[in-house]
Design an enzyme around this catalytic site. Structure first.
Site, PDB file in Angstrom:
ATOM      1  N   GLU A 166      -3.996   1.859  -2.858  1.00 52.80           N
ATOM      2  CA  GLU A 166      -4.108   3.297  -2.600  1.00 52.80           C
ATOM      3  C   GLU A 166      -3.280   4.109  -3.595  1.00 52.80           C
ATOM      4  O   GLU A 166      -2.451   4.929  -3.213  1.00 52.80           O
ATOM      5  CB  GLU A 166      -3.735   3.642  -1.150  1.00 52.80           C
ATOM      6  CG  GLU A 166      -4.874   3.429  -0.170  1.00 52.80           C
ATOM      7  CD  GLU A 166      -4.734   4.238   1.102  1.00 52.80           C
ATOM      8  OE1 GLU A 166      -5.321   5.343   1.145  1.00 52.80           O
ATOM      9  OE2 GLU A 166      -4.069   3.778   2.035  1.00 52.80           O
ATOM     10  N   ASP A 204      -3.789  -4.874   1.053  1.00 50.89           N
ATOM     11  CA  ASP A 204      -4.011  -4.267   2.362  1.00 50.89           C
ATOM     12  C   ASP A 204      -5.393  -4.712   2.803  1.00 50.89           C
ATOM     13  O   ASP A 204      -6.398  -4.226   2.294  1.00 50.89           O
ATOM     14  CB  ASP A 204      -3.912  -2.749   2.249  1.00 50.89           C
ATOM     15  CG  ASP A 204      -4.321  -2.039   3.536  1.00 50.89           C
ATOM     16  OD1 ASP A 204      -4.610  -2.718   4.535  1.00 50.89           O
ATOM     17  OD2 ASP A 204      -4.370  -0.794   3.520  1.00 50.89           O
ATOM     18  N   ASN A 234      -6.713  -4.440   5.849  1.00 41.40           N
ATOM     19  CA  ASN A 234      -7.304  -3.680   6.941  1.00 41.40           C
ATOM     20  C   ASN A 234      -7.935  -4.600   7.984  1.00 41.40           C
ATOM     21  O   ASN A 234      -8.964  -4.281   8.589  1.00 41.40           O
ATOM     22  CB  ASN A 234      -8.323  -2.665   6.414  1.00 41.40           C
ATOM     23  CG  ASN A 234      -7.668  -1.345   6.036  1.00 41.40           C
ATOM     24  OD1 ASN A 234      -6.896  -0.781   6.814  1.00 41.40           O
ATOM     25  ND2 ASN A 234      -7.941  -0.861   4.841  1.00 41.40           N
ATOM     26  N   ASN A 266       0.876  -1.168   0.000  1.00 42.71           N
ATOM     27  CA  ASN A 266       0.000   0.000   0.000  1.00 42.71           C
ATOM     28  C   ASN A 266       0.918   1.223   0.000  1.00 42.71           C
ATOM     29  O   ASN A 266       1.566   1.519   1.002  1.00 42.71           O
ATOM     30  CB  ASN A 266      -0.909  -0.003   1.231  1.00 42.71           C
ATOM     31  CG  ASN A 266      -1.816   1.213   1.276  1.00 42.71           C
ATOM     32  OD1 ASN A 266      -1.449   2.304   0.862  1.00 42.71           O
ATOM     33  ND2 ASN A 266      -3.013   1.036   1.819  1.00 42.71           N
ATOM     34  N   ASP A 316       2.905   4.731   5.017  1.00 47.62           N
ATOM     35  CA  ASP A 316       2.789   4.190   6.375  1.00 47.62           C
ATOM     36  C   ASP A 316       2.773   2.660   6.357  1.00 47.62           C
ATOM     37  O   ASP A 316       2.868   2.029   7.414  1.00 47.62           O
ATOM     38  CB  ASP A 316       1.575   4.751   7.113  1.00 47.62           C
ATOM     39  CG  ASP A 316       0.317   4.831   6.257  1.00 47.62           C
ATOM     40  OD1 ASP A 316       0.369   4.447   5.073  1.00 47.62           O
ATOM     41  OD2 ASP A 316      -0.716   5.290   6.775  1.00 47.62           O
ATOM     42  N   HIS A 317       2.660   2.059   5.170  1.00 49.96           N
ATOM     43  CA  HIS A 317       2.779   0.610   4.996  1.00 49.96           C
ATOM     44  C   HIS A 317       4.148   0.270   4.418  1.00 49.96           C
ATOM     45  O   HIS A 317       4.814   1.139   3.831  1.00 49.96           O
ATOM     46  CB  HIS A 317       1.720   0.081   4.018  1.00 49.96           C
ATOM     47  CG  HIS A 317       0.318   0.265   4.469  1.00 49.96           C
ATOM     48  ND1 HIS A 317      -0.470  -0.789   4.918  1.00 49.96           N
ATOM     49  CD2 HIS A 317      -0.466   1.364   4.517  1.00 49.96           C
ATOM     50  CE1 HIS A 317      -1.676  -0.333   5.220  1.00 49.96           C
ATOM     51  NE2 HIS A 317      -1.703   0.962   4.992  1.00 49.96           N
ATOM     52  N   ASP A 351      -1.294  -6.225   6.104  1.00 50.34           N
ATOM     53  CA  ASP A 351      -0.996  -6.480   4.693  1.00 50.34           C
ATOM     54  C   ASP A 351      -0.643  -7.955   4.543  1.00 50.34           C
ATOM     55  O   ASP A 351       0.315  -8.439   5.160  1.00 50.34           O
ATOM     56  CB  ASP A 351       0.160  -5.596   4.231  1.00 50.34           C
ATOM     57  CG  ASP A 351      -0.173  -4.123   4.398  1.00 50.34           C
ATOM     58  OD1 ASP A 351      -0.733  -3.536   3.465  1.00 50.34           O
ATOM     59  OD2 ASP A 351       0.121  -3.570   5.480  1.00 50.34           O
TER      60      ASP A 351
END
Length: 258
Positions: free
Chosen positions: A34, A147, A149, A7, A247-248, A218
């Site tokens: 994303e 990802d 989530n 991501n 941030d991933h 992930d």
């Protein structure tokens, strides 16, 4: 064969990092989430100059997914979205690469369990489950990268008590994850690493990465035929240390040749 998921939290911002990472780690397949780009803004020329072909489903500001494959591999039978599920959010793209059916998905976040986005997440998960079931039935070699989530269990969050019952860790979300597993899939990372404190996402705030206070959301789920070929699955923390990182960070699966 190496497959990876990442991501990137805006491909426009992170394109130099993606290109650098591919140069350092020439994986065969890279699934991106994303993108945050319109369909016609995808950097196809730059990706192809790096030796990769791509199929993508873009969306401005939010969402967007892509599958990058290293030449001479090609993408065939590309499907955008979840067939039969009317969704304005562009979250799923699927293609066959080197005999492997690859699904790249950016799962709904849900925001909070009391948010109106949470029922949408559960409905989306149910639709995805049906799609994955049909793809697993049709393709012996299948991989679902993205990802999710969802942090599957307490090992996957830095503070299980604080996260208990919250979005990413709620029981309905975790149950949905294990329903995917029950379709005949395996969490490739957990085939090799059973330790806790193994994360793929860290909040930008409060030096969370430096303190290793993150979550593992992930994942790469694989069919039994690919499980038999799996050699390693690793979380590559290096890009998270770069300037202006996502941030991933990437997760990479290594498969033996057939």
């Amino acid at each position: 064969m190496k497959l990876a998921t990442w991501n990137v939290n805006s491909l426009k911002v992170r394109l130099p990092q993606v290109l650098q990472w591919l140069q350092d780690n020439p994986v065969d397949v890279l699934c991106l989430q994303e993108l945050k780009l319109d369909q016609d803004k995808f950097p196809q020329e730059e990706i192809e100059a790096a030796g990769y072909r791509a199929a993508w489903l873009g969306q401005k500001t939010y969402n967007g997914v892509a599958i990058l494959v290293r030449s001479p591999l090609t993408l065939s039978d590309v499907v955008s979205g979840i067939p039969g599920y009317d969704d304005v959010q562009r979250r799923v793209i699927t293609a066959t690469v080197g005999g492997v059916r690859v699904m790249c998905a950016y799962f709904v976040n849900g925001e909070a369990v009391d948010s109106e986005k949470y029922p949408y997440k559960l409905a989306w998960l149910a639709a995805l489950e049906g799609y994955v079931a049909s793809e697993v039935a049709a393709h012996t070699d299948f991989a679902l990268l993205g990802d999710y989530n969802i942090a599957p269990d307490d090992r996957d969050v830095y503070d299980p008590e604080a996260w208990q019952g919250k979005v990413l860790c709620s029981e309905p979300e975790r149950a949905a994850f294990f329903r995917l597993i029950a379709l005949g899939l395996s969490d490739s990372f957990r085939l090799f690493n059973q330790d806790d404190k193994q994360y793929s996402w860290w909040d930008y705030r409060a030096m969370m990465f430096r303190r290793n206070l993150g979550v593992r959301i992930d994942h790469i789920l694989i069919s039994d035929s690919l499980k038999a070929r799996a050699l390693a699955c690793d979380i590559d923390k290096v890009p998270r240390k770069w300037e202006r990182p996502s941030d991933h960070t990437p997760v990479v699966l290594t498969l033996a040749a057939e």
